[in-house]
Design an enzyme around this catalytic site. Structure first.
Site, PDB file in Angstrom:
ATOM      1  N   LEU A   1       0.838  -1.205   0.000  1.00  0.00           N
ATOM      2  CA  LEU A   1       0.000   0.000   0.000  1.00  0.00           C
ATOM      3  C   LEU A   1       0.869   1.249   0.000  1.00  0.00           C
ATOM      4  CD1 LEU A   1      -2.606  -1.258   2.617  1.00  0.00           C
ATOM      5  CD2 LEU A   1      -2.837  -1.208   0.131  1.00  0.00           C
ATOM      6  N   PRO A   2       0.264   2.424  -0.308  1.00  0.00           N
ATOM      7  CA  PRO A   2       1.085   3.629  -0.444  1.00  0.00           C
ATOM      8  C   PRO A   2       1.834   4.040   0.834  1.00  0.00           C
ATOM      9  CG  PRO A   2      -1.071   3.957  -1.462  1.00  0.00           C
ATOM     10  CD  PRO A   2      -1.129   2.651  -0.742  1.00  0.00           C
TER      11      PRO A   2
ATOM     12  N   THR B   1       6.393   0.768   1.861  1.00  0.00           N
ATOM     13  CA  THR B   1       7.422   1.550   2.556  1.00  0.00           C
ATOM     14  C   THR B   1       6.711   2.481   3.532  1.00  0.00           C
ATOM     15  OG1 THR B   1       8.789   1.528   0.569  1.00  0.00           O
ATOM     16  CG2 THR B   1       9.370   3.128   2.277  1.00  0.00           C
TER      17      THR B   1
ATOM     18  N   LYS C   1      15.427   0.576   4.291  1.00  0.00           N
ATOM     19  CA  LYS C   1      14.799   1.013   3.031  1.00  0.00           C
ATOM     20  C   LYS C   1      14.849   2.542   2.881  1.00  0.00           C
ATOM     21  CE  LYS C   1      12.040   1.397  -0.507  1.00  0.00           C
ATOM     22  NZ  LYS C   1      12.523   1.187  -1.851  1.00  0.00           N
TER      23      LYS C   1
ATOM     24  N   LYS D   1       7.209  11.248   0.106  1.00  0.00           N
ATOM     25  CA  LYS D   1       6.792  10.585   1.357  1.00  0.00           C
ATOM     26  C   LYS D   1       7.989   9.900   2.019  1.00  0.00           C
ATOM     27  CE  LYS D   1       5.866   6.464   1.052  1.00  0.00           C
ATOM     28  NZ  LYS D   1       5.606   5.041   0.913  1.00  0.00           N
TER      29      LYS D   1
HETATM   30  P1  NAD Z   1       0.566   2.671  -6.230  1.00  0.00           P
HETATM   31  O1  NAD Z   1      -0.058   3.945  -5.774  1.00  0.00           O
HETATM   32  O2  NAD Z   1       0.792   2.410  -7.667  1.00  0.00           O
HETATM   33  O3  NAD Z   1      -0.293   1.430  -5.650  1.00  0.00           O
HETATM   34  C1  NAD Z   1      -0.944   1.395  -4.416  1.00  0.00           C
HETATM   35  C2  NAD Z   1      -2.246   0.604  -4.588  1.00  0.00           C
HETATM   36  O4  NAD Z   1      -2.851   0.446  -3.302  1.00  0.00           O
HETATM   37  C3  NAD Z   1      -3.263   1.318  -5.483  1.00  0.00           C
HETATM   38  O5  NAD Z   1      -3.678   0.429  -6.518  1.00  0.00           O
HETATM   39  C4  NAD Z   1      -4.415   1.647  -4.531  1.00  0.00           C
HETATM   40  O6  NAD Z   1      -5.693   1.590  -5.142  1.00  0.00           O
HETATM   41  C5  NAD Z   1      -4.254   0.551  -3.482  1.00  0.00           C
HETATM   42  N1  NAD Z   1      -4.862   0.848  -2.186  1.00  0.00           N
HETATM   43  C6  NAD Z   1      -4.708   1.957  -1.417  1.00  0.00           C
HETATM   44  N2  NAD Z   1      -5.380   1.809  -0.245  1.00  0.00           N
HETATM   45  C7  NAD Z   1      -5.951   0.579  -0.288  1.00  0.00           C
HETATM   46  C8  NAD Z   1      -6.769  -0.163   0.618  1.00  0.00           C
HETATM   47  N3  NAD Z   1      -7.136   0.324   1.801  1.00  0.00           N
HETATM   48  N4  NAD Z   1      -7.185  -1.398   0.250  1.00  0.00           N
HETATM   49  C9  NAD Z   1      -6.830  -1.913  -0.954  1.00  0.00           C
HETATM   50  N5  NAD Z   1      -6.050  -1.263  -1.851  1.00  0.00           N
HETATM   51  C10 NAD Z   1      -5.633  -0.036  -1.519  1.00  0.00           C
HETATM   52  O7  NAD Z   1       1.932   2.543  -5.409  1.00  0.00           O
HETATM   53  P2  NAD Z   1       3.206   1.623  -5.748  1.00  0.00           P
HETATM   54  O8  NAD Z   1       4.119   2.359  -6.641  1.00  0.00           O
HETATM   55  O9  NAD Z   1       2.733   0.245  -6.102  1.00  0.00           O
HETATM   56  O10 NAD Z   1       3.909   1.606  -4.298  1.00  0.00           O
HETATM   57  C11 NAD Z   1       3.407   0.823  -3.213  1.00  0.00           C
HETATM   58  C12 NAD Z   1       4.426   0.907  -2.081  1.00  0.00           C
HETATM   59  O11 NAD Z   1       5.697   0.416  -2.543  1.00  0.00           O
HETATM   60  C13 NAD Z   1       4.672   2.334  -1.562  1.00  0.00           C
HETATM   61  O12 NAD Z   1       4.827   2.293  -0.170  1.00  0.00           O
HETATM   62  C14 NAD Z   1       5.975   2.721  -2.261  1.00  0.00           C
HETATM   63  O13 NAD Z   1       6.695   3.693  -1.516  1.00  0.00           O
HETATM   64  C15 NAD Z   1       6.696   1.392  -2.346  1.00  0.00           C
HETATM   65  N6  NAD Z   1       7.672   1.251  -3.445  1.00  0.00           N
HETATM   66  C16 NAD Z   1       7.367   1.627  -4.720  1.00  0.00           C
HETATM   67  C17 NAD Z   1       8.312   1.459  -5.730  1.00  0.00           C
HETATM   68  C18 NAD Z   1       8.030   1.858  -7.161  1.00  0.00           C
HETATM   69  O14 NAD Z   1       8.995   1.860  -7.976  1.00  0.00           O
HETATM   70  N7  NAD Z   1       6.810   2.183  -7.527  1.00  0.00           N
HETATM   71  C19 NAD Z   1       9.566   0.893  -5.449  1.00  0.00           C
HETATM   72  C20 NAD Z   1       9.830   0.485  -4.140  1.00  0.00           C
HETATM   73  C21 NAD Z   1       8.865   0.664  -3.150  1.00  0.00           C
END
Ligand code: NAD
Length: 296
Positions: free
Chosen positions: A66-67, A97, A172, A247
């Site tokens: 999740l975000p 994260t 991280k 964030k």
């Molecule tokens: P994103 O915004 O693409 O995906 C998050 C998903 O969570 C969305 O589809 C949203 O609809 C869903 N969501 C939010 N609240 C919810 C809930 N209560 N129930 C069900 N679904 C819910 O984000 P992302 O890029 O996939 O990143 C996710 C995590 O991974 C973050 O913490 C980010 O910091 C970390 N991260 C991302 C990357 C990257 O390259 N994108 C790399 C490493 C770490």
């Protein structure tokens, strides 16, 4: 061994991670607030859950991606939290994260109910999530780490045990603070080269073979047109959003303050990413910081 796995949060990262668990032969029950990504995964062989509780019931392992902290805490804790419906034998792996204190709160509450927990944030981006080559940085007990390892191995290549619950998150954010500094520095160096008449592709090749070499330059070049497959060459479509990097830098600054650490470069990067958000680029890829230095 084929397991029953619940997966909540199918965004840029969670979607391809869940798809790899399906490919590895697990039964995966997926949920996201966005129905279209649930449907995408169902088309790839996952079971579409109707809500978070459905995806968390009768599973061996529950994974969340999740975000931010508030999403993770509200999913697991409180009166309506999953803590009340998860079976005692379940292992919960949170790959989001978030701040270490929130990971510890969630871990403590789950463990009071007899449920195992590890924090396992990832590095490697969407490309790593898709290829199944992510790095997992795990915080938790030895026994819980051993249980999580085979599942994480179906989505990643390097799996580190950083320490107790929360340690994965600390490692991280150290990494992401450094990544943001490298991305900003690479962008300003490339733009200075362009402003002095260099071809950014040639300059990138030179610096990649020299002492300025780093991950952003080599694999995630922020200058449009240098690499065909990077977000920079695709209108800065994420990837890893500016909002998420901002964030993470906020989390890094909190950790710095709590530990009385001096982080001037991280603080500068935090300011640059906040500026980028104010310019309306929050949903763009974090390599869009290149545009702050551009003369156009
Ligand atoms: P994103 O915004 O693409 O995906 C998050 C998903 O969570 C969305 O589809 C949203 O609809 C869903 N969501 C939010 N609240 C919810 C809930 N209560 N129930 C069900 N679904 C819910 O984000 P992302 O890029 O996939 O990143 C996710 C995590 O991974 C973050 O913490 C980010 O910091 C970390 N991260 C991302 C990357 C990257 O390259 N994108 C790399 C490493 C770490």
């Amino acid at each position: 061994m084929s397991l029953s796995i619940g997966f909540i949060g199918l965004g840029n990262m969670g979607g391809p991670m869940a798809a790899n668990l399906v490919k590895a032969g697990h039964q995966v029950k997926v949920f996201d607030l966005n129905q279209s990504v649930v449907n995408d995964l169902a088309n790839k062989g996952a079971i579409a859950a109707i809500d978070a509780k459905h995806s968390a019931s009768d599973v061996d392992v529950l994974i969340s991606m999740l975000p931010a902290s508030k999403h993770v805490k509200s999913l697991y804790l409180g009166e309506t939290g999953l803590v009340h419906i998860l079976a005692k034998s379940t292992l919960v792996i949170d790959c989001s994260t978030i701040d270490a204190a929130s990971a510890r709160d969630v871990g403590a509450e789950l463990s009071e109910h007899g449920i195992d927990f590890v924090d396992a944030p990832v590095s490697g981006g969407v490309a790593g999530a898709t290829a199944g080559t992510l790095t997992f940085i795990v915080g938790g007990g030895d026994e819980q780490f051993a249980k999580a390892q085979p599942v994480l191995a179906d989505m990643g290549k390097n799996i580190f045990h950083a320490g107790d619950i929360g340690a994965g998150q600390v490692a991280k954010i150290c990494n992401n603070m450094l990544l943001s500094i490298l991305m900003a520095g690479t962008s300003e160096a490339l733009q200075m080269g362009i402003n002095n008449g260099l071809d950014p592709k040639v300059l990138s090749d030179i610096m990649t073979a020299s002492s300025g070499r780093n991950w952003t330059l080599e694999l995630y070049n922020p200058c449009p047109g240098v690499m065909d497959t990077t977000p920079a060459s695709n209108d800065y479509k994420p990837g890893f959003m500016v909002d998420l990097m901002a964030k993470d830098l906020g989390l890094a600054m909190e950790a710095a303050q709590q530990s009385n650490s001096s982080t001037p470069m991280g603080s500068m990067a935090k300011n640059l990413y906040t500026m980028l958000q104010h310019q309306g680029a929050g949903s763009e890829d974090f390599s869009a910081i290149f545009k702050l230095f551009s003369k156009e």
